[in-house]
Design a protein around this motif. Sequence first.
Motif, short mmCIF file in Angstrom:
data_model
loop_
_atom_site.label_atom_id
_atom_site.label_comp_id
_atom_site.label_asym_id
_atom_site.label_seq_id
_atom_site.Cartn_x
_atom_site.Cartn_y
_atom_site.Cartn_z
N PRO A 177 0.83 -1.21 0.00
CA PRO A 177 0.00 0.00 0.00
C PRO A 177 0.86 1.26 0.00
N ALA A 178 1.52 1.52 -1.11
CA ALA A 178 2.52 2.59 -1.16
C ALA A 178 1.90 3.95 -0.84
N SER A 179 0.74 4.24 -1.44
CA SER A 179 0.09 5.53 -1.17
C SER A 179 -0.41 5.57 0.27
N GLY A 180 -0.97 4.45 0.76
CA GLY A 180 -1.42 4.40 2.14
C GLY A 180 -0.28 4.59 3.12
N ASN A 181 0.86 3.99 2.82
CA ASN A 181 2.03 4.18 3.68
C ASN A 181 2.47 5.64 3.70
N HIS A 182 2.39 6.28 2.53
CA HIS A 182 2.81 7.68 2.45
C HIS A 182 1.88 8.57 3.27
N VAL A 183 0.57 8.33 3.18
CA VAL A 183 -0.39 9.08 3.98
C VAL A 183 -0.15 8.81 5.46
N TRP A 184 0.08 7.55 5.80
CA TRP A 184 0.33 7.19 7.20
C TRP A 184 1.57 7.93 7.73
N ASP A 185 2.62 7.97 6.93
CA ASP A 185 3.85 8.64 7.36
C ASP A 185 3.65 10.14 7.51
N TRP A 186 2.89 10.75 6.60
CA TRP A 186 2.57 12.16 6.75
C TRP A 186 1.84 12.41 8.08
N ALA A 187 0.86 11.57 8.37
CA ALA A 187 0.09 11.75 9.60
C ALA A 187 0.97 11.62 10.84
N GLU A 188 1.88 10.68 10.82
CA GLU A 188 2.82 10.51 11.95
C GLU A 188 3.70 11.74 12.11
N GLU A 189 4.20 12.25 11.00
CA GLU A 189 5.07 13.43 11.07
C GLU A 189 4.29 14.64 11.59
N LEU A 190 3.07 14.83 11.11
CA LEU A 190 2.27 15.97 11.54
C LEU A 190 1.95 15.88 13.03
N ALA A 580 -8.79 4.33 0.59
CA ALA A 580 -9.37 5.67 0.52
C ALA A 580 -8.75 6.47 -0.63
N VAL A 581 -7.43 6.38 -0.78
CA VAL A 581 -6.76 7.06 -1.89
C VAL A 581 -7.25 6.50 -3.22
N ASP A 582 -7.36 5.19 -3.31
CA ASP A 582 -7.81 4.55 -4.55
C ASP A 582 -9.26 4.95 -4.87
N ALA A 583 -10.11 5.00 -3.85
CA ALA A 583 -11.50 5.40 -4.07
C ALA A 583 -11.57 6.85 -4.53
N PHE A 584 -10.77 7.71 -3.93
CA PHE A 584 -10.76 9.12 -4.33
C PHE A 584 -10.27 9.25 -5.76
N THR A 585 -9.26 8.47 -6.11
CA THR A 585 -8.74 8.48 -7.48
C THR A 585 -9.82 8.01 -8.46
N ASN A 586 -10.56 6.97 -8.08
CA ASN A 586 -11.66 6.50 -8.93
C ASN A 586 -12.70 7.59 -9.13
#
Length: 596
Positions: A177-190, A580-586
């Motif tokens: 889940p590359a995009s999910g991991n990226h969102v997760w990492d952003w949330a952790e940093e914030l 969620a990212v995939d659904a938004f992209t769809n």
Amino acid sequence: MPITLEQLNAASPAEAAQMLDGLYEHSPWIAERALAARPFRSVPHLQHAMVQVLASAGREAQIALIRAHPELAGKAMVSKTLTAESTHEQGKAGLTDCSPEEFAHIQQLNADYNAKFGWPFILAVRGPRGTGLSRQQIIAAFERRLQGHPAFELQECLRNIHRIVEIRLADKFGVEPASGNHVWDWAEELARHSDPGFAEAGQLTVTYLTEAHRTCAQRLSWWMKEAGFDEVGIDAVGNVVGRYLGERTSSSSVRFLLTGSHYDTVRNGGKYDGRLGILVPMECVRRLAREGRRLPFGLEVVAFAEEEGQRYKATFLGSGALTGDFNPAWLDQHDTDGVSMREAMRTAGLPGEMDSINALRRSPSDYLGFVEVHIEQGPVLNELDLPLGIVTSINGSVRYVGEIIGTASHAGTTPMDRRCDAANAVAELMLFAEERALRDGDSVATVGQLGVPNGSINVVPGRCHFSLDLRAPTDAQRDALVADVREQLDAICTRRGVRWSLEETLRAAAAPSDPAWQSRWERAVEQLGLPLHRMPSGAGHDAMKLHEIMPQAMLFVRGENAGISHNPLESTTSHDMQLAVDAFTNLLNDLAQETP
């Protein structure tokens, strides 16, 4: 070599079962039965089929599955008799490197848990990111869940088993889940940034225009620029606004899809409330920019500066400014330290003037609509083992503060049939409100504050203060609930010989999802191979403000830990974020097909 869905769908039953071997601990029957649902449209479709098999298998089979799992850091680990999958997972969480003290503590927890529930404690130790929980996190979860109710713990064990399987499926299919991991990492940093007094305690609190709040705004601005947004700025109320322009157009000649959520938090809150709805569309823009792709419309992502009403007695400051609903009197409010909102704005480098704030008002003709992604903040999706839900309406609400006045009298000498007990009258009202809301099925009623002023252990309560929060998916349903509760309040007080007063402090209209936009979310989720679950939102969201000027609809994302929110235990997984990212992209892709 990873397997593919095409291979699984084409294989014989025996071959397909072999491909899925090792998913459920010593329980191949679950995958075998789920194969009857082939062809699978996606890996999440396959997993949901297995979830349904277990849900329909009955309690005895479910407990047998739980008992097929080894204890964490238990005898099987010591004797090296774990399955390869469990060995990998417990090792990744560092359970093979426990100190003697940690190992002894976990062993005692195992014994206590088994004695209480009759099955081993199950936890997806690779965690929400898939990289492994720390031993401290595992022990904390163990200690917390040891206090749970058996019925809840049974289901929580099953949910954790499904999470373990989700990770194992991703390993089998080579899906990250590359995009999910990226969102997760952003949330952790914030979440590293928190207000003083809370940061030192390891708690997340970001209130309007504090230093931590301003740092979050800057961080989001940088990430938007890095993601490929064409225009990024911080507006006059502190909203972070990023615009990704449409194909062959300038920002002044194309309509935009508006999206976003808030980045402030409640005190000692969670990492995803609001913020998930900023980071998911940011990741969608990052995808588009990396592909060098433009849409026939622009995408405007707004990180709203304030929604929670924590520092000042005003809510939806960020989204309210966009709808023209910013009260000038708010600028002269003071926080608990005596700092006015105007002063806080100017300290943050904002004008602190209504002319600048009024200029933020959006013209509905410039926008296609507003969509928002949000963590559910409730248990429904978690209990259903569904990652995404379609919001049908944001509940309308009415809030009151009330008082019942009876007669304070001696608790020993006043006969029960002679009492004018104010607290008992409120208690009776509470029970009626609960029963009345249950009749609707989707209304809610809450008395969240209750107090007996100057109460004494040996005095019949003469006064009782209370709050009342009534919500329903439509205004008509809410108003019927309100009418019944008020009528019953009067009847209770008349019968008991007490008086009552009720002051309305808030009235918010329901915000039903626009049918066309709700349908777009439904198609976006269906394309992922997931079943649709439609549900109202009991909580308020920025979408209910934008609803005042343009069509809106929301997508919910499942929360872990029984869906708890406004709490440090608020959590979701990178796999659910990916969906969620995939659904938004769809949704964006489908909208691109519709847009001339």
